[in-house]
Design a protein around this motif. Structure first.
Motif, PDB file in Angstrom:
ATOM      1  N   GLY A 168      37.582  33.890  37.793  1.00 20.67           N
ATOM      2  CA  GLY A 168      36.515  34.191  36.847  1.00 20.67           C
ATOM      3  C   GLY A 168      35.806  35.508  37.019  1.00 20.67           C
ATOM      4  N   LEU A 169      36.409  36.495  37.690  1.00 19.04           N
ATOM      5  CA  LEU A 169      35.748  37.802  37.798  1.00 19.04           C
ATOM      6  C   LEU A 169      35.504  38.388  36.401  1.00 19.04           C
ATOM      7  CD1 LEU A 169      37.617  39.535  40.761  1.00 19.04           C
ATOM      8  CD2 LEU A 169      35.229  38.815  40.710  1.00 19.04           C
ATOM      9  N   PRO A 170      34.283  38.816  36.125  1.00 18.41           N
ATOM     10  CA  PRO A 170      33.983  39.330  34.774  1.00 18.41           C
ATOM     11  C   PRO A 170      34.325  40.809  34.606  1.00 18.41           C
ATOM     12  CG  PRO A 170      31.986  39.262  36.076  1.00 18.41           C
ATOM     13  CD  PRO A 170      33.072  38.719  36.961  1.00 18.41           C
ATOM     14  N   PHE A 171      34.940  41.424  35.595  1.00 15.52           N
ATOM     15  CA  PHE A 171      35.306  42.831  35.497  1.00 15.52           C
ATOM     16  C   PHE A 171      36.742  43.004  35.995  1.00 15.52           C
ATOM     17  CE2 PHE A 171      33.293  42.097  39.606  1.00 15.52           C
ATOM     18  CZ  PHE A 171      34.185  42.653  40.503  1.00 15.52           C
ATOM     19  N   LYS A 172      37.328  44.131  35.638  1.00 17.65           N
ATOM     20  CA  LYS A 172      38.690  44.430  36.092  1.00 17.65           C
ATOM     21  C   LYS A 172      38.621  45.062  37.480  1.00 17.65           C
ATOM     22  CE  LYS A 172      42.978  46.709  34.768  1.00 17.65           C
ATOM     23  NZ  LYS A 172      43.663  47.516  33.729  1.00 17.65           N
ATOM     24  N   PRO A 173      39.078  44.327  38.512  1.00 19.76           N
ATOM     25  CA  PRO A 173      38.943  44.847  39.874  1.00 19.76           C
ATOM     26  C   PRO A 173      39.993  45.912  40.173  1.00 19.76           C
ATOM     27  CG  PRO A 173      40.071  42.733  39.919  1.00 19.76           C
ATOM     28  CD  PRO A 173      39.665  42.976  38.483  1.00 19.76           C
ATOM     29  N   LYS A 174      39.597  46.891  40.981  1.00 18.61           N
ATOM     30  CA  LYS A 174      40.504  47.963  41.367  1.00 18.61           C
ATOM     31  C   LYS A 174      40.925  47.880  42.829  1.00 18.61           C
ATOM     32  CE  LYS A 174      38.691  51.211  37.916  1.00 18.61           C
ATOM     33  NZ  LYS A 174      38.048  52.540  37.705  1.00 18.61           N
ATOM     34  N   GLU A 175      40.040  47.339  43.661  1.00 21.18           N
ATOM     35  CA  GLU A 175      40.386  47.207  45.074  1.00 21.18           C
ATOM     36  C   GLU A 175      39.589  46.077  45.696  1.00 21.18           C
ATOM     37  OE1 GLU A 175      39.338  50.608  47.394  1.00 21.18           O
ATOM     38  OE2 GLU A 175      37.198  50.435  46.972  1.00 21.18           O
ATOM     39  N   TYR A 176      40.066  45.604  46.834  1.00 23.84           N
ATOM     40  CA  TYR A 176      39.294  44.661  47.635  1.00 23.84           C
ATOM     41  C   TYR A 176      39.209  45.185  49.060  1.00 23.84           C
ATOM     42  CZ  TYR A 176      43.793  42.705  49.318  1.00 23.84           C
ATOM     43  OH  TYR A 176      45.024  42.529  49.871  1.00 23.84           O
ATOM     44  N   ILE A 177      38.127  44.843  49.738  1.00 27.59           N
ATOM     45  CA  ILE A 177      37.866  45.307  51.101  1.00 27.59           C
ATOM     46  C   ILE A 177      37.603  44.073  51.968  1.00 27.59           C
ATOM     47  CG2 ILE A 177      36.391  46.731  52.564  1.00 27.59           C
ATOM     48  CD1 ILE A 177      35.586  48.233  49.950  1.00 27.59           C
ATOM     49  N   ILE A 178      38.401  43.916  53.010  1.00 28.72           N
ATOM     50  CA  ILE A 178      38.215  42.817  53.958  1.00 28.72           C
ATOM     51  C   ILE A 178      37.827  43.409  55.302  1.00 28.72           C
ATOM     52  CG2 ILE A 178      39.302  40.897  55.162  1.00 28.72           C
ATOM     53  CD1 ILE A 178      41.084  40.463  52.774  1.00 28.72           C
ATOM     54  N   ASP A 179      36.609  43.141  55.719  1.00 26.68           N
ATOM     55  CA  ASP A 179      36.096  43.626  57.009  1.00 26.68           C
ATOM     56  C   ASP A 179      36.344  45.128  57.170  1.00 26.68           C
ATOM     57  OD1 ASP A 179      35.324  41.051  57.527  1.00 26.68           O
ATOM     58  OD2 ASP A 179      37.051  40.575  58.788  1.00 26.68           O
TER      59      ASP A 179
END
Length: 796
Positions: A756-767
């Motif tokens: 349900g993300l309301p935006f188009k994601p470009k990247e994710y950051i884990i720690d």
């Protein structure tokens, strides 16, 4: 005062008169009239016990319901004297006691009335039976609703009902059948958004009237014993639930396998048939953890024996099943066959462990083995003996016990006559006082034996008749129900009611015990039972030989049953976490909508919708051929589990109900843990744990509890308590994770699904480590891999 009873005879009712003196002893206050004493005990700022000595002498202060771990924590309390009343106060409550007649008015600190006596306490001599009939009547507040009372098969809101507690073998019960199997004298009141509870701790036959006889009065009374009740203030319904389990005790964590799917029939016989059933589950890849053995596994229905013909090598059978991932649970009834060659009978006779009639003769009655005698479980020596009888079963490999017929049920009499005598832990009473706790103490002794002989593994007990507080040692099922759509509705209501009455570990006989369901009813029942803590199919023997296994109804229905049993296993981490919350905090696992949205009057009479734990809202399909269903969603945002459609709460919506779906919603902002596909819980130690994360605009916390799933290492810190907190910002999503504990789980990573993300994601950051996203659009599910102990996920 002369009053007319329902029989037309006259009797005298007695009422307290003017208070003559009072005294304080620690956290106890005593108020004395000419013949009645009121004891007010401050247990906490929200829990008060009221106890009355009708004729100036208290009875023994003893309870089979109250936990020995109940702690008193009065901090700031005291008493003020006024011309017309006394005021006993705590930080949050004011208890006004009338000088003229001991009538009570309880308010909050702002003076809002929570609960108020009508006639209050009064009593009369019970001329026919002895002792006293004790009463308490209270005013019903404007628009007041009532909940609780255990397994009563009626509407959730009890306003206008009259109910009775007298454990009864109610074979084929229907809506509004009363009394039923269990005896839980505890109810909630809710008015003007304020909630309280009353627990009337009396083991005699008790009656509760919620405005049926007089529309503005609720009352409760008992045909013996003492007026002894606890008042529990919320003001939230969930806080009342926690207060009740503070008094009666919280459940211990069960073995994880007991939360898996369980298969039962009256009866799987002989051992070859049991092996066939087990093999069929594994062949069809339908998850299952438990097979139950009903009375035919015994030799002539003699408890603690095995049929020489049908089960000649029980240890070998159980070992073989164990290698396939199955645990075995066996039935044990209280009736011990009268047979001079039967060693259990010999032991009981030798030590005088069996119940006797008033003239000293043994209490004898017919049940499954024929003529039987019955242990007196109210005698601690008998409970110790009974516990010891489970040694051989445990050594054979049995992992759980099912106590049936323990109301007690007797064929020709219904139950024991009133003149049967009981030890009652040294008090010596008639069956009038002991009836409602007979099965309660049987299951307690059973659990004590299993706990001792299964160590270090955890015991599992399921019982039919219990009293308040039984959650400390047993699960329950709703009894001998019927294969009908009405009973599917009853199963939902009864399990909700049991849950808020302290006993969350409950379920119904899936498909109905009596009769034969068609495929549609069976799979709709399976769907509901996925969200009951105890998930067991059970059915009676019948002339056609029809069985209720998931494959019994044809390929179409088998596929649906399999899908939902698999869903149960996917959700086991969440269900186990919800059980941990129940065990630790006393919060009910199943929550009627009123318990999660008590300011919303639309929820007070809803019976179809309920929540399991913090995150899941369920509304079962309740009629044949239903293509769509109306569902009321409380305030908030809710994702439809099957397609991620987002709904706004505070309204009724319609959803389609094809055969392979049921209305199931996930609260926005939560993290829902899943196991990968497994056939039984011993397969759960895979490489990954799946986390389904549901985007929400408001900050929301979620939990995952994990331990070994059996044994008691968690008491020594071998557990993990994982807390997730989701914080959403524009074009940025953050999931924080805190990890507490010292349990080394087998899985190494999380497979995270963000819904349900309301935006188009470009990247994710884990720690701190960034990774580009190349295959996710607005509203899609973003899938990410992370180490088991990651601390922060950011998507932007």
């Amino acid at each position: 005062m002369q009053v007319t009873t329902s029989s037309g005879k006259y009797s005298v009712k007695h009422y307290p008169d003017t208070i003559r003196e009072w005294k304080k002893e620690g956290n106890y206050f005593y108020f004395y009239t000419s013949e009645t004493i009121l004891e007010v005990r401050i247990i906490s700022d929200k829990i008060i016990r009221f106890r009355y000595a009708a004729d100036g002498k208290f009875q023994r202060d003893f309870s089979y319901a109250v936990s020995d771990r109940m702690e008193e924590s009065p901090v700031n309390f005291g008493l003020h004297e006024f011309e017309e009343n006394f005021e006993v106060y705590t930080d949050v409550l004011r208890i006004y006691i009338s000088r003229d007649d001991l009538r009570l008015t309880i308010t909050d600190a702002e003076g809002r009335i929570i609960n108020q006596d009508e006639l209050g306490f009064h009593w009369q001599y019970y001329l026919q039976k002895g002792g006293k009939i004790i009463y308490c009547s209270k005013q019903i507040q404007e628009d007041e609703c009532f909940f609780g009372m255990g397994d009563k098969p009626t509407d959730l809101n009890l306003h206008g009902k009259r109910l009775e507690n007298f454990g009864t073998d109610a074979y084929g019960f229907q809506k509004d059948t009363d009394p039923l199997y269990r005896n839980i004298p505890f109810y909630y009141g809710l008015h003007r958004g304020i909630a309280y509870g009353i627990f009337f701790d009396n083991t005699f036959r008790t009656i509760f009237d919620f405005g049926k006889e007089r529309e503005n009065v609720t009352s409760f009374w008992a045909r013996g014993g003492e007026m002894n009740y606890y008042f529990i203030y919320g003001p939230e319904l969930m806080s009342v639930a926690q207060g009740y389990t503070r008094i009666t005790g919280t459940a211990e964590l069960p073995p994880l396998w007991a939360l898996g799917y369980q298969q039962c029939r009256w009866s799987y016989y002989p051992d070859k048939r049991v092996k066939e059933i087990a093999a069929e589950f594994r062949k069809r890849q339908i998850p299952c953890d438990v097979i139950h053995l009903d009375i035919d596994y015994m030799e002539g229905f003699r408890c603690f024996t095995w049929s020489k013909e049908g089960f000649p090598e029980p240890a070998g059978l159980i070992k073989e099943l164990g290698e396939q991932g199955f645990k075995v649970v066996v039935i044990i009834d209280p009736g011990i066959k009268v047979d001079p060659d039967y060693n259990i009978y010999q032991q009981g006779i030798q030590h005088e462990y069996f119940c006797k009639r008033a003239d000293g003769a043994l209490m004898e009655g017919d049940v499954w083995p024929g003529k039987c005698v019955f242990p007196d479980y109210t005698n601690p020596e008998v409970r110790k003996w009974w516990a010891g009888l489970f040694k051989e079963l445990a050594e054979t490999g049995v992992r759980g016990v099912w106590n049936d017929m323990n109301e007690p049920a007797v064929f020709e009499m219904g139950t024991f006559p009133e003149d049967v005598r009981h030890d009652y832990d040294g008090e010596a009473v008639s069956h009038r006082k002991a009836h409602n706790i007979y099965g309660h103490l049987m299951s307690k002794a059973t659990e004590a034996g299993l706990r001792k002989y299964l160590m270090p593994n955890r015991p599992f007990v399921i019982a039919r008749s219990v009293y308040a507080g039984a959650q400390r040692w047993t699960s329950v099922w709703t009894g001998d129900n019927v294969s009908s759509w009405d009973h599917l509705w009853l199963a939902s209501v009864q399990c909700q009611r049991l849950s808020v009455s302290g006993i969350s570990f409950a379920g119904s006989d899936i498909g109905g015990f009596i009769g034969e369901p068609d495929g549609e009813l069976y799979v709709r029942w399976i769907q509901l039972a996925v969200f009951h803590p105890l998930m067991r199919t059970h059915s009676a023997s019948n002339e056609t030989g029809f069985n209720q296994e998931p494959w019994s109804f044809g390929a179409e229905y088998e596929a649906v049953a399999k899908k939902f049993i698999q869903l149960r296993y996917h959700l086991l981490p969440y269900i186990y976490t919800t059980f941990w919350q129940y065990s630790r905090y006393g919060t009910p696992m199943l929550r009627p909508l009123a318990f999660v949205a008590q300011q919303d009057k639309q929820t007070y009479d809803r019976t179809h919708e309920f929540m399991m734990g913090d995150s899941l809202l369920i509304s079962h399909v309740s009629a044949p051929g239903m293509k769509e269903k109306e569902v009321y969603l409380p305030e908030g945002k809710w994702y439809y589990y099957w397609n991620d459609q987002l709904y706004t709460g505070g309204q009724t919506i319609k959803v389609a109900t094809p055969l392979d779906e049921m209305p199931l919603f996930v609260k926005a902002g939560v993290v829902l843990p899943h196991y990968p596909s497994i056939q039984h819980v011993e397969e759960r130690n895979t490489e990954e744990m799946i986390l389904h994360v549901y985007y929400g605009e408001q900050p929301e916390s979620s939990y995952l509890y994990e331990d070994a799933g059996d044994h008691y290492g968690y008491r020594n810190g071998q557990y993990n308590e994982i807390r997730f907190k989701q914080v959403s910002e524009k074009q940025r999503f953050v999931l924080r994770k805190k990890f507490f504990g010292n349990y080394s789980a087998a899985y190494k990573r999380h497979h995270i699904h963000v819904h349900g993300l309301p935006f188009k994601p470009k990247e994710y950051i884990i720690d701190g480590v960034a990774t580009k996203i190349t295959a996710a659009g607005t509203g899609s599910v973003v899938k990410i891999m992370a180490d088991r102990k990651f601390e922060m996920l950011i998507i932007r």
